[in-house]
Design a protein around this motif. Structure first.
Motif, mmCIF file in Angstrom:
data_model
loop_
_atom_site.group_PDB
_atom_site.id
_atom_site.type_symbol
_atom_site.label_atom_id
_atom_site.label_comp_id
_atom_site.label_asym_id
_atom_site.label_seq_id
_atom_site.Cartn_x
_atom_site.Cartn_y
_atom_site.Cartn_z
ATOM 1 N N UNK A 181 -7.306 -12.393 0.963
ATOM 2 C CA UNK A 181 -6.842 -11.539 1.460
ATOM 3 C C UNK A 181 -8.120 -10.363 1.542
ATOM 4 N N UNK A 182 -7.834 -10.364 2.822
ATOM 5 C CA UNK A 182 -9.278 -9.396 3.518
ATOM 6 C C UNK A 182 -8.563 -8.977 4.446
ATOM 7 N N UNK A 183 -8.623 -7.634 4.713
ATOM 8 C CA UNK A 183 -8.883 -6.218 5.502
ATOM 9 C C UNK A 183 -9.673 -5.246 5.241
ATOM 10 N N UNK A 184 -10.599 -5.589 6.258
ATOM 11 C CA UNK A 184 -11.900 -3.967 6.331
ATOM 12 C C UNK A 184 -11.385 -2.624 6.060
ATOM 13 N N UNK A 185 -10.196 -2.789 6.481
ATOM 14 C CA UNK A 185 -10.138 -1.316 6.524
ATOM 15 C C UNK A 185 -9.005 -1.082 5.285
ATOM 16 N N UNK A 186 -9.048 -2.027 4.549
ATOM 17 C CA UNK A 186 -8.421 -1.600 3.108
ATOM 18 C C UNK A 186 -9.218 -0.689 2.175
ATOM 19 N N UNK A 187 -8.214 0.106 0.951
ATOM 20 C CA UNK A 187 -8.898 0.649 0.776
ATOM 21 C C UNK A 187 -9.351 0.072 -0.555
ATOM 22 N N UNK A 188 -10.734 0.677 -1.236
ATOM 23 C CA UNK A 188 -11.181 0.132 -2.144
ATOM 24 C C UNK A 188 -10.753 -1.018 -3.531
ATOM 25 N N UNK A 189 -10.939 -1.684 -3.120
ATOM 26 C CA UNK A 189 -10.526 -2.554 -4.676
ATOM 27 C C UNK A 189 -8.897 -3.400 -4.038
ATOM 28 N N UNK A 190 -8.577 -2.569 -3.411
ATOM 29 C CA UNK A 190 -6.961 -3.190 -2.809
ATOM 30 C C UNK A 190 -7.368 -4.591 -2.305
ATOM 31 N N UNK A 191 -7.920 -5.239 -1.590
ATOM 32 C CA UNK A 191 -8.320 -6.695 -0.958
ATOM 33 C C UNK A 191 -7.670 -7.505 -2.573
ATOM 34 N N UNK A 192 -8.715 -6.911 -3.704
ATOM 35 C CA UNK A 192 -8.584 -7.876 -4.826
ATOM 36 C C UNK A 192 -7.651 -7.399 -5.487
ATOM 37 N N UNK A 193 -7.021 -6.744 -5.336
ATOM 38 C CA UNK A 193 -6.012 -6.610 -6.537
ATOM 39 C C UNK A 193 -4.972 -7.018 -5.929
ATOM 40 N N UNK A 253 -5.454 -15.588 -16.603
ATOM 41 C CA UNK A 253 -7.302 -15.093 -16.200
ATOM 42 C C UNK A 253 -7.556 -15.894 -14.634
ATOM 43 N N UNK A 254 -6.876 -16.061 -14.110
ATOM 44 C CA UNK A 254 -7.750 -16.359 -13.058
ATOM 45 C C UNK A 254 -7.119 -15.492 -11.999
ATOM 46 N N UNK A 255 -6.053 -14.363 -12.696
ATOM 47 C CA UNK A 255 -5.912 -12.875 -11.645
ATOM 48 C C UNK A 255 -6.753 -11.827 -12.745
ATOM 49 N N UNK A 256 -7.526 -12.057 -13.594
ATOM 50 C CA UNK A 256 -8.370 -10.775 -14.030
ATOM 51 C C UNK A 256 -10.132 -10.613 -13.512
ATOM 52 N N UNK A 257 -10.254 -12.620 -12.903
ATOM 53 C CA UNK A 257 -11.080 -12.958 -12.376
ATOM 54 C C UNK A 257 -11.240 -12.181 -10.727
ATOM 55 N N UNK A 258 -10.116 -12.317 -10.734
ATOM 56 C CA UNK A 258 -10.154 -12.049 -9.067
ATOM 57 C C UNK A 258 -10.139 -10.348 -8.785
ATOM 58 N N UNK A 259 -9.519 -10.121 -10.129
ATOM 59 C CA UNK A 259 -9.792 -8.442 -9.425
ATOM 60 C C UNK A 259 -10.675 -8.782 -10.644
ATOM 61 N N UNK A 260 -12.196 -8.573 -10.704
ATOM 62 C CA UNK A 260 -13.491 -8.098 -11.284
ATOM 63 C C UNK A 260 -14.405 -8.634 -10.849
ATOM 64 N N UNK A 261 -13.950 -8.612 -8.983
ATOM 65 C CA UNK A 261 -15.062 -9.214 -7.770
ATOM 66 C C UNK A 261 -14.995 -7.461 -7.180
ATOM 67 N N UNK A 262 -14.171 -6.924 -7.576
ATOM 68 C CA UNK A 262 -13.997 -5.235 -6.686
ATOM 69 C C UNK A 262 -14.905 -4.395 -6.924
#
Length: 799
Positions: free
Chosen positions: A74-86, A108-117
């Motif tokens: 999910x990628x929205x350039x207008x989202x707040x920082x960290x919102x796309x990763x969450x 573990x996968x959810x944690x790794x995705x959030x880590x990319x913020x």
């Protein structure tokens, strides 16, 4: 995106989760969305290929691969920082659980995705290191591929203006470059250097776009201000060196203004200008900046050390104030010069203005600051000279006391500037003016003496607390706050002046950051946090005693200083301190007698403290939170240090708690304790009920009690303290609006509440008529047994 790329990604997905082909198709569709110009299937392919290269560093490479599939799902350039990763992490957790992936792997996968913020993986996080390095692999690719990546990012953020994007992008890239980019050993060894080269190159290209059109002028303005401070410092240095070392000075002591000082300062400013505009070595600006700051700080220390001690009645020389100002200006020049250099090197200000504009701005702002500093220096020095000479004039008329009839006949009246507090003394009526104290004869209203200082500003705002009077009314202490812009660096101006009430003689001047509690001819008692300090007045006695909590009230009685210290909580202690040494003689814990509130605020909940004349008894006030606010009156015998009595005054709001609260006033005569306070609650715009009562000092037995309706215009927290005076016979007098629209004195005592219209007198010129008196800012006191009133514009007394 070529079909072959999509097919390769589909094969990769099927090898990971062959039973979840619909989910793979959904993810491929997401990465093929039209608004994606970098975070697309190509980026996903790059990340997955990099994970294959770094698989040996991961604990579970397949979990990392699944996290890569979802990290930009999910990628929205207008989202707040960290919102796309969450939201991408939430999508992964929901979908993978639905397809039967075990719970631990899903977590573990959810944690790794959030880590990319933020890409801030822990040192021992092997899976996180591989995913973060793979996501940032693009930074280290050849310049052509990196430029394609940067262009794709710009297209995704096309909704942001060019300058705003450039600044945001620069901030992001600079934050990346401040830390280690790659966490795996291979990534750090092979990719770190090319990645930093790419970041530096892009930041440099963004600089011109991030700069404002006039951004290049900002460091030039600071540079010009620094040059102005240098020139001003040289001029002030010349004035200081040209002044006599002592004052008053003989003509032979005055050497004259050294012209070389401003010439040298101007030459230094010119040399720095050439270095700034014609050379590129930054040390040509950095070295002088450090030198100016160091020399200025050292000079301030020398001025502080050599500053002459204050001598009452003698002004100091102009030398040290001017030298102090020159030192401060030199430190300012160093700071401005360093700031100008720093801003010049910052990318947003990389574009220098045209040469003619830069030189012009430097000259204008340099001249402006030099003029401001030098112009401000003259009144500063003059204020320092005036500070040492207090103005005190005394008339030849001795205070007299005319028979007091209390019939409302006007004794005298005169217009005055807007006054602060007034109080009766043995010398007459003391007025706290904006710049000092004025003493008027109680019988005639003629000014007997005045005390003022040039550094004092807005002393009248202190109200009744700004004037302390000794028990014998022959000594007064005035709180005289100084103006900040007139205070020299390194000089502690006096904040209290202790004066003889009869003659106006200055007994002593004291500088303290605390609050004066009481005064007599020997000592000024001051509270400084949880310290009690006694400053000698006519004697050299000086001591400093520490108590447990914050000191709020104090008084002098006999050979003791009685103080109250209270902590936030349920502790309020009355202590008796020896006046000669400050040693504690006794203490009484009010919390043992009165159920104090746990939210006790000592700065407002501990009220007045008074000594009963010709006794060894001290009485005071304290609020509790009971029943919405209950005021307790208490009395202590200072000979033995025990509580004599306590009594509640229910329905009294806590001080400074809304518009219906007030600061209660407690006053004492030989035979009565008079309390003025307000009752709880009143509707906005409606009269408020004040409680005026008298009790016996011996046991607290009520003597009389009256309720007074106070109109809204007088409902101020300070009104009970400023607006009521106590006559020697125990009656209370105040100034109150009447139903007919006039403003008249009101007597309150055992016979009730009695308005007293002002009657004209042939002996009082000019005559103050009732309809001319206002109740806007009433202040009341008693001097020579005569009530004296102020309505903010006139001062008058009644017989």
């Amino acid at each position: 995106m070529p079909d072959s790329l999509a097919m390769d990604l589909r094969d990769r997905w099927n090898r990971l989760l062959p039973h979840a082909q619909p989910l793979g198709d959904d993810l491929l569709a997401r990465y093929a969305e039209q608004h994606r110009h970098y975070h697309d299937q190509r980026h996903l392919t790059d990340v997955l290929e990099t994970i294959d290269e770094l698989a040996e560093y991961a604990d579970d490479a397949d979990s990392v691969r699944l996290a890569a599939w979802f990290h930009d799902a999910i990628y929205d350039p207008q989202a707040d920082p960290g919102e796309n990763e969450e939201v991408s992490a939430q999508l992964a957790e929901l979908e993978l659980a639905a397809y039967g992936v075990e719970a631990a792997r899903v977590e573990e996968i959810g944690r790794l995705v959030r880590l990319t913020a933020k890409h801030d993986c822990a040192p021992d996080d092997r899976n996180g290191a591989v995913l973060c390095d793979a996501d940032l692999r693009i930074l280290s690719l050849p310049p052509q591929r990196y430029d394609e990546y940067a262009a794709g990012i710009r297209q995704e953020y096309a909704h942001i203006a060019d300058r705003d994007f450039a600044r945001g992008r620069m901030t992001f890239l600079q934050s990346l470059s401040e830390t280690r980019l790659y966490a795996t050993p291979r990534g750090h060894e092979e990719w770190e250097r090319p990645a930093r080269d790419n970041l530096t190159r892009e930041v440099g290209s963004l600089g011109p776009r991030a700069a404002r059109p006039i951004g290049g002028l900002i460091p030039v303005i600071y540079f010009g201000a620094a040059l102005g401070a240098i020139v001003a410092s040289s001029v002030l240095l010349g004035r200081g060196l040209g002044a006599a070392a002592k004052w008053p000075a003989d003509p032979s002591d005055v050497s004259g203004f050294p012209v070389w000082a401003p010439i040298a300062g101007t030459a230094v400013a010119a040399a720095l200008t050439c270095a700034w505009f014609r050379r590129s070595q930054q040390r040509l600006v950095t070295v002088p900046a450090i030198l100016f700051a160091v020399v200025g700080v050292a000079a301030i220390g020398v001025c502080w050390w050599r500053w002459p001690a204050a001598q009452p009645g003698a002004a100091m020389s102009e030398r040290w104030p001017y030298l102090m100002l020159a030192s401060v200006a030199l430190v300012l020049a160093g700071a401005l010069l360093a700031l100008a250099r720093r801003l010049r090197l910052a990318p947003p200000y990389a574009q220098a203005p045209p040469g003619w504009l830069g030189v012009g701005a430097t000259a204008v702002f340099g001249a402006l600051l030099a003029w401001v500093v030098v112009s401000a220096g003259e009144p500063f020095v003059q204020a320092r000279l005036e500070t040492a000479n207090t103005v005190s004039t005394t008339t030849t008329i001795e205070p007299t006391q005319l028979p007091v009839q209390l019939d409302g006949t006007l004794a005298w009246s005169r217009e005055v500037p807007a006054t602060g507090a007034i109080t009766g003394t043995a010398g007459g009526v003391a007025e706290l003016r904006s710049d000092g104290v004025v003493m008027s004869d109680a019988a005639t209203g003629q000014i007997r003496w005045r005390y003022s200082r040039a550094d004092v500003q807005d002393a009248a705002s202190s109200g009744a607390k700004g004037l302390l009077v000794s028990a014998d009314t022959r000594t007064i202490a005035a709180h005289l706050p100084h103006s900040d812009y007139r205070e020299p660096a390194g000089i502690d101006l006096p904040t209290y002046a202790v004066l003889d009430a009869v003659s106006g003689k200055v007994l002593t001047e004291v500088h303290t950051d605390g609050t004066a509690l009481a005064v007599d001819e020997n000592q000024l008692l001051v509270a400084e946090g949880n310290y009690v300090v006694a400053h000698g007045v006519s004697s050299p006695t000086h001591w400093r005693a520490q108590v447990r909590c914050h000191v709020t009230q104090g008084t002098l009685i006999g050979d003791q200083a009685v103080v109250v210290d209270a902590c936030a909580g349920n502790s309020a202690v009355v202590r008796g301190l020896d006046l000669k040494t400050g040693a504690q003689r006794w203490e009484v814990d009010l919390g043992a007698r009165i159920d104090l509130s746990a939210e006790l605020d000592p700065s407002t909940w501990v009220g007045d403290l008074v000594a009963v004349p010709d006794t060894r008894e001290v009485s005071g006030l304290i609020w509790t939170g009971a029943a919405g606010g209950t005021l307790y009156q208490w009395s202590v015998d200072v000979s033995e240090g025990h509580v004599i009595w306590t009594t509640p005054v229910p329905g009294t709001p806590r001080p400074r708690l809304g518009s219906s609260s007030c600061d209660a006033q407690l006053a004492a005569t030989h035979a009565s304790l008079v309390l003025v306070t307000c009752r709880t609650g009143n509707d906005p715009g409606q009269p408020q009920t004040y409680d005026v009562s008298s009790s016996s000092p011996a046991d607290g037995t009520p003597q009389w009690h009256h309720l007074l309706q106070v109109p809204p215009k007088l409902q101020q927290p300070e009104y009970p303290r400023n607006g009521f005076g106590l006559l020697p016979d125990g009656r209370v007098v105040t100034l109150m609006p009447q139903p007919n629209g006039s403003c008249s004195p009101v007597m309150i005592g055992s016979t009730g509440v009695q308005p007293r219209p002002i009657l004209p007198s042939v002996n009082a010129q000019p005559v103050a008529k009732s309809e001319e008196v206002t109740c806007n800012k009433p202040a009341v006191t008693v001097a020579a047994a005569r009530p004296v009133f102020s309505d903010g514009t006139r001062l008058f007394a009644l017989n």
